[in-house]
Design a protein around this motif. Structure first.
Motif, short mmCIF file in Angstrom:
data_model
loop_
_atom_site.label_atom_id
_atom_site.label_comp_id
_atom_site.label_asym_id
_atom_site.label_seq_id
_atom_site.Cartn_x
_atom_site.Cartn_y
_atom_site.Cartn_z
N ALA A 166 6.87 4.23 -2.12
CA ALA A 166 6.19 2.97 -2.41
C ALA A 166 5.72 2.29 -1.13
O ALA A 166 4.68 1.63 -1.11
CB ALA A 166 7.11 2.05 -3.20
N TRP A 212 -0.40 10.11 -3.32
CA TRP A 212 -1.02 8.86 -2.88
C TRP A 212 -2.52 9.11 -2.93
O TRP A 212 -2.99 10.14 -2.45
CB TRP A 212 -0.61 8.52 -1.45
N TRP A 266 4.06 5.59 -12.25
CA TRP A 266 3.68 4.85 -11.04
C TRP A 266 4.92 4.62 -10.19
O TRP A 266 5.99 4.34 -10.71
CB TRP A 266 3.13 3.47 -11.41
N VAL A 267 4.77 4.69 -8.88
CA VAL A 267 5.85 4.32 -7.96
C VAL A 267 5.67 2.86 -7.58
O VAL A 267 6.63 2.15 -7.32
CB VAL A 267 5.84 5.22 -6.70
N THR A 268 4.44 2.41 -7.57
CA THR A 268 4.13 1.00 -7.32
C THR A 268 3.25 0.51 -8.47
O THR A 268 2.52 1.30 -9.06
CB THR A 268 3.36 0.81 -5.99
N ALA A 269 3.32 -0.74 -8.74
CA ALA A 269 2.50 -1.30 -9.82
C ALA A 269 1.03 -1.14 -9.46
O ALA A 269 0.63 -1.35 -8.31
CB ALA A 269 2.84 -2.77 -10.02
N TYR A 293 5.43 13.19 -4.19
CA TYR A 293 4.62 12.06 -4.63
C TYR A 293 3.15 12.33 -4.35
O TYR A 293 2.81 13.21 -3.56
CB TYR A 293 5.05 10.79 -3.87
N ASP A 334 11.87 6.95 -4.00
CA ASP A 334 10.76 6.14 -4.51
C ASP A 334 10.43 4.96 -3.60
O ASP A 334 9.26 4.61 -3.43
CB ASP A 334 11.08 5.61 -5.91
N GLU A 335 11.45 4.37 -3.02
CA GLU A 335 11.23 3.22 -2.14
C GLU A 335 10.39 3.61 -0.92
O GLU A 335 9.45 2.91 -0.54
CB GLU A 335 12.56 2.62 -1.70
N ARG A 383 2.06 2.64 0.17
CA ARG A 383 0.98 2.12 -0.63
C ARG A 383 -0.20 1.58 0.18
O ARG A 383 -1.34 1.92 -0.07
CB ARG A 383 1.49 1.02 -1.57
N ARG A 384 0.06 0.77 1.16
CA ARG A 384 -1.03 0.11 1.91
C ARG A 384 -1.77 1.03 2.87
O ARG A 384 -2.98 0.99 2.98
CB ARG A 384 -0.49 -1.10 2.67
#
Length: 150
Positions: free
Chosen positions: A17, A148, A70-73, A146, A13-14, A20-21
């Motif tokens: 995450a 994205w 969600w993996v990231t908020a 995952y 997960d890390e 994300r950007r």
């Protein structure tokens, strides 16, 4: 609103995450499709493998199904990173060609009912076959699968 979506293999997960950007990029094995809602696609697939049927269940059944985590908020920038549930990863890894074809037909019917002519131009069976291969790699490597999207 539909999204461009990348399904990708990540060790944890890390790592997922951290995409994300910028998105997963070439560092992660992935498959891309366009104009798909990632959370509803994941829920649709999960529902299929938990309750297999060729016919399209009512939308109320899909909406009541557990949605991916969600993996990231979530922020207000439109980027979403979800983890596919472990049971779905295993089901996709073990899926037969007949199951993938049936799921692709059902998923196509769901998208067509929601989006009509604005539906994705992607070959949904090819997308599912590619995601199934990623799922098999996730099972073999102990990683996760995952999505994205933006």
């Amino acid at each position: 609103m539909a999204h461009d979506i990348v399904f990708f293999l990540a060790p944890d997960d890390e790592s997922a995450a951290a995409t994300r950007r910028q998105g997963p990029g070439p560092a992660f094995e992935s498959v891309t499709c366009r104009f798909i809602e990632p959370d509803s696609a994941i829920a649709e697939w999960d529902m299929y493998f938990e309750e297999p049927a060729a016919e399209l269940p009512p939308i109320e059944q899909l909406l009541a199904w557990p949605w991916p985590e969600w993996v990231t908020a979530p922020l207000n920038d439109g980027v979403e990173v979800f983890a596919l549930p472990p049971r779905l990863i295993q089901a996709l890894a073990d899926a037969t060609s007949v199951e993938l074809e049936e799921l692709a037909d059902r998923w196509t019917a769901r998208l067509r009912s929601a989006d009509g002519d604005e539906m994705t131009d992607d070959d949904l069976l090819a997308v599912l076959q590619a995601v199934s291969r990623l799922a098999a790699s996730a099972v073999t490597t102990g990683g996760g699968l995952y999505s994205w999207s933006f």
